[in-house]
Each structure stands twice: as structure tokens, then as C-alpha cells.
Design a protein around this motif. Structure first.
Motif, PDB file in Angstrom:
ATOM      1  N   ARG A 171      35.303  45.923  38.184  1.00 57.94           N
ATOM      2  CA  ARG A 171      36.284  47.012  38.110  1.00 57.94           C
ATOM      3  C   ARG A 171      35.914  48.149  39.079  1.00 57.94           C
ATOM      4  NH1 ARG A 171      40.177  46.187  34.384  1.00 57.94           N
ATOM      5  NH2 ARG A 171      39.005  44.543  33.367  1.00 57.94           N
ATOM      6  N   ALA A 172      34.619  48.369  39.280  1.00 56.71           N
ATOM      7  CA  ALA A 172      34.186  49.455  40.173  1.00 56.71           C
ATOM      8  C   ALA A 172      34.661  49.193  41.603  1.00 56.71           C
ATOM      9  CB  ALA A 172      32.663  49.591  40.127  1.00 56.71           C
ATOM     10  N   ALA A 177      32.501  45.746  34.350  1.00 59.15           N
ATOM     11  CA  ALA A 177      32.441  47.048  35.024  1.00 59.15           C
ATOM     12  C   ALA A 177      32.123  46.886  36.508  1.00 59.15           C
ATOM     13  CB  ALA A 177      31.389  47.934  34.347  1.00 59.15           C
ATOM     14  N   SER A 217      35.920  44.880  29.187  1.00 58.87           N
ATOM     15  CA  SER A 217      35.380  46.240  29.036  1.00 58.87           C
ATOM     16  C   SER A 217      35.031  46.526  27.578  1.00 58.87           C
ATOM     17  CB  SER A 217      36.376  47.269  29.559  1.00 58.87           C
ATOM     18  OG  SER A 217      37.598  47.116  28.875  1.00 58.87           O
ATOM     19  N   GLU A 221      29.096  44.888  31.324  1.00 58.75           N
ATOM     20  CA  GLU A 221      28.589  45.326  32.634  1.00 58.75           C
ATOM     21  C   GLU A 221      29.143  44.470  33.765  1.00 58.75           C
ATOM     22  OE1 GLU A 221      24.328  45.835  33.298  1.00 58.75           O
ATOM     23  OE2 GLU A 221      24.207  46.804  31.330  1.00 58.75           O
TER      24      GLU A 221
END
Ligand code: ZN
Ligand code: ZN
Length: 369
Positions: free
Chosen positions: A288-289, A285, A320, A282
Motif C-alpha cells: 500500500r505504501a 502495508a 490491513s 505489514e
């Protein structure tokens, strides 16, 4: 910020003595009767012994550190200083290894498959009077959660790196080479009390900054270059890891300035996600978002972070594909980066302690644009 002068010499003790029992509990859980620890950092973690040659026999009742004559004084001194309940056996020409005797009567001895060489495994299979079987990550799993003394050492190493950048940062100007900056950082960390640098210092400017693991070269920096400095110190065996990015002559505007800002925002999102119980994936993520929104997803070519301790890269991994969740007491990095050939690269990295409700920054250098 901790003053290195005091931090290096007034470090709280580590709870080394209780680690063998924690390992034994884990061995019992996994049905391992005896483990021969051959990885130097694992031997150090369990016994306090810092020598380069030593293996540690651990079974349900005994722990025996086997080393050679170079360490006949140092090994017992360090084991005693750590309060560890282990015998020390020094081998030599007429002092045979105790391993055949220790292993007699044991069905199987586990070896550390992740770090043992093919040759060493074959040699031990001859020496040990038992079947040898592979094991993975038994001691490394214990090492992921740090005690107060370990955190204090990583924090002291981080403070030395912060002080080094405070001293050297203003000299990062046009005309100076990457190698000169790297040497100055190393010199400042050693001068402040570090026993070593945590890894080969990266100073990468201009085209080199587009390589995540560039080696400092002799090219002088040019006005407008992006520069990535990734470095850390070692204090009492424990490492720190930090990356700061900048642009020679100031952040300015344009694609380079946008990259500096986007990766900094991604790192802030990753840091904000760090807490006890959060999936490691998470955190990745979250970084990366932000970079996906900035159109830079393809330029973020590595995982978001890793554990730091006696080794510069240890568990847990933050990527990831990571399957585990973070836990209080772990020390990890959060280090998103983007790399664009022809433009350069940007990475921001901090070493942080995972806490119940978030994180505590151990590296503290400013991240102003
Ligand atoms: Zn780093
Ligand atoms: Zn790192």
C-alpha cells in the motif's frame, strides 16, 4: 521450473497420518470433547478421503469416517493408503448412522459453524445424542502450515499454470476475445495434467480489467488494452493462484504503462516483506505504501493476499485488518491491484511459500514489462 509430466506423478507423500493427533491436541487445548467434521476439504485433509459425502467424528480416542454406499470401497482404501487411524462406517437403508451411539455419553459435540448449513445443524441436533455447540476454524488452523508433500502439490499446480501461460501468452493479441484466452489457459492446464482449474479463470481486457473479478466475455481485445489474467491449476486437490497483467501490443508509455510499473513495484515490496514472524498486515502495508506514493492508494480496493491450499482462499489473510503473523510453511499470495474505471486495471500475483528468512516463489511466470 518443474516439468509437469514428472511433477504430477512423482509427488512426495503428505504427512496425513499425524494430523488427527495434531487436531486432538488442539481440541484438548480448547476444551472440545468431540468434533464432527463436515467440511469436505477438512475431511480430506484429516483422512485422505476425497469423496463428496462424508463426515468425520473425532474424539479423544476414536476417529470414525461416516459415508454412504457410493464410497464403500473408495473410503477405506483412501484412509488406509494415507495410513490414517480411523474406522470407516458406511450407512444406508438398513445400515444406520453410528453418530447416536458415538455421541451418547458425550456432553457436547462441536460442529463446524463456518460451513454447516442451518438445515444440517438442525438435522444433526436431532441425530446426535448430545448438545451441539459451534466451533470455528479448528481444522483450518492446522491447514495453514503445509507439509513438504502439500507444498510439492501446490508447486506442481503452479508449474502447470506457468506452462499454460508460456503457451497461451503469445496469442494474447488484438482481435482475440477474453473467453478464447481463458479457454486456452484452461485447456493447457488440463492437458498438462491438472485435474481442474483452481477457480473460474479470469481474463479481463480493456474496460473489464477495471473489475477485480471480471468474467471473460466475447469482446475482442484492442491494441493498447490492459489485460489481467488470473488463474491456477489443481493437482491432487491442491491449488495454485497467479495473476499476470500486460498491455496488448506492448507496455508502451502513458498512464497504463505507469500503472503496470507501479503495481509491479508494490508487489515486489510486498514479496520482500514476507518472512516467518512478520505481521500479515505489514505485507499489506508494504504494498500500500508504494501505491500511495504513486497516487493510486484509492484504486487498490482489496486485501493483499490469502492462504492457498485445498481451498483457493484459506488462512491466513493478508490485509490491513489482519491480526496474525506469518509462519514458515504457510503458502500465501501477494497480489496488489489497482482498478481505474475508464483506464483499466492491473494486478500482479504470485503464490509463495513462507520461509524462515523470506519466501520461495512457487509461481514462476515472467513479470517483464
Ligand atoms: Zn488470483
Ligand atoms: Zn488470489
Amino acid at each position: 521450473v518443474i516439468s509437469p509430466g514428472s511433477s504430477v506423478y512423482a509427488l512426495p507423500p503428505m504427512r496425513t497420518a499425524e494430523r488427527l493427533d495434531r487436531l486432538r491436541a488442539r481440541l484438548a487445548e480448547d476444551g472440545v470433547g468431540a468434533l464432527l467434521v463436515t467440511t469436505a476439504t477438512n475431511v480430506r485433509y484429516l483422512t485422505g478421503f476425497t469423496g463428496s459425502a462424508g463426515s468425520l467424528w473425532v474424539d479423544g480416542v476414536r476417529a470414525v469416517l461416516v459415508t454412504d454406499g457410493r464410497y464403500q470401497d473408495q473410503a477405506p482404501d483412501q484412509v488406509a493408503a494415507a495410513g490414517v487411524d480411523a474406522e470407516v462406517v458406511v450407512t444406508g437403508v438398513d445400515r444406520p448412522s453410528p453418530l447416536p451411539t458415538l455421541s451418547a455419553g458425550v456432553d457436547r459435540v462441536s460442529l463446524e459453524a463456518g460451513s454447516i448449513s442451518w438445515g444440517e445443524q438442525r438435522r444433526l441436533a436431532e441425530v446426535l445424542d448430545a448438545e451441539v455447540v459451534p466451533s470455528e476454524g479448528l481444522v483450518e488452523a492446522l491447514r495453514e502450515v503445509k507439509d513438504e508433500g502439500e507444498v510439492a502439490r501446490i508447486a506442481a499446480a503452479a508449474a502447470l499454470a506457468d506452462d499454460a501461460l508460456a503457451a497461451v501468452g503469445p496469442t494474447i493479441t488484438a482481435g482475440v476475445t477474453e473467453a478464447e484466452v481463458a479457454i486456452a489457459l484452461d485447456h493447457a492446464m488440463r492437458g498438462g495434467g491438472a485435474s481442474d482449474r483452481a477457480f473460474e479463470t479470469i481474463v479481463a481486457g480493456g474496460p473489464n480489467s477495471a473489475l477485480p473479478h471480471a468474467r471473460p466475455g466475447r469482446r475482442p481485445l484492442v491494441h493498447g488494452d490492459l489485460v489481467v489474467c488470473d488463474f491456477g491449476a489443481v493437482v491432487d486437490g491442491y491449488r495454485s493462484d497467479m495473476t499476470r497483467s500486460m498491455r496488448v501490443g506492448g507496455t508502451g508509455t502513458g498512464a497504463e504503462a505507469d500503472m503496470l510499473a507501479a503495481v509491479l513495484e508494490a508487489q515486489a515490496a510486498g514479496l520482500a516483506a514476507v518472512a516467518d514472524g512478520v505481521l500479515a498486515a505489514e505485507v499489506d502495508a508494504a504494498c500500500r505504501a508504494v501505491l500511495t506514493d504513486a497516487g493510486l492508494a484509492d484504486a487498490f480496493t482489496h486485501g493483499t493476499g490469502h492462504g492457498v491450499g485445498l481451498d483457493i482462499h484459506e488462512g491466513p489473510g493478508l490485509s490491513s485488518s489482519a491480526t496474525g503473523s506469518l509462519g514458515s510453511g504457510q503458502v500465501v499470495t501477494v497480489e496488489p491491484g489497482v482498478y481505474v474505471v475508464g483506464l483499466g486495471g492491473v494486478r500482479w500475483e504470485d503464490t509463495v511459500l513462507v520461509t524462515d528468512d523470506g519466501h520461495r516463489l512457487l509461481t514462476g511466470s515472467p513479470k517483464a514489462l
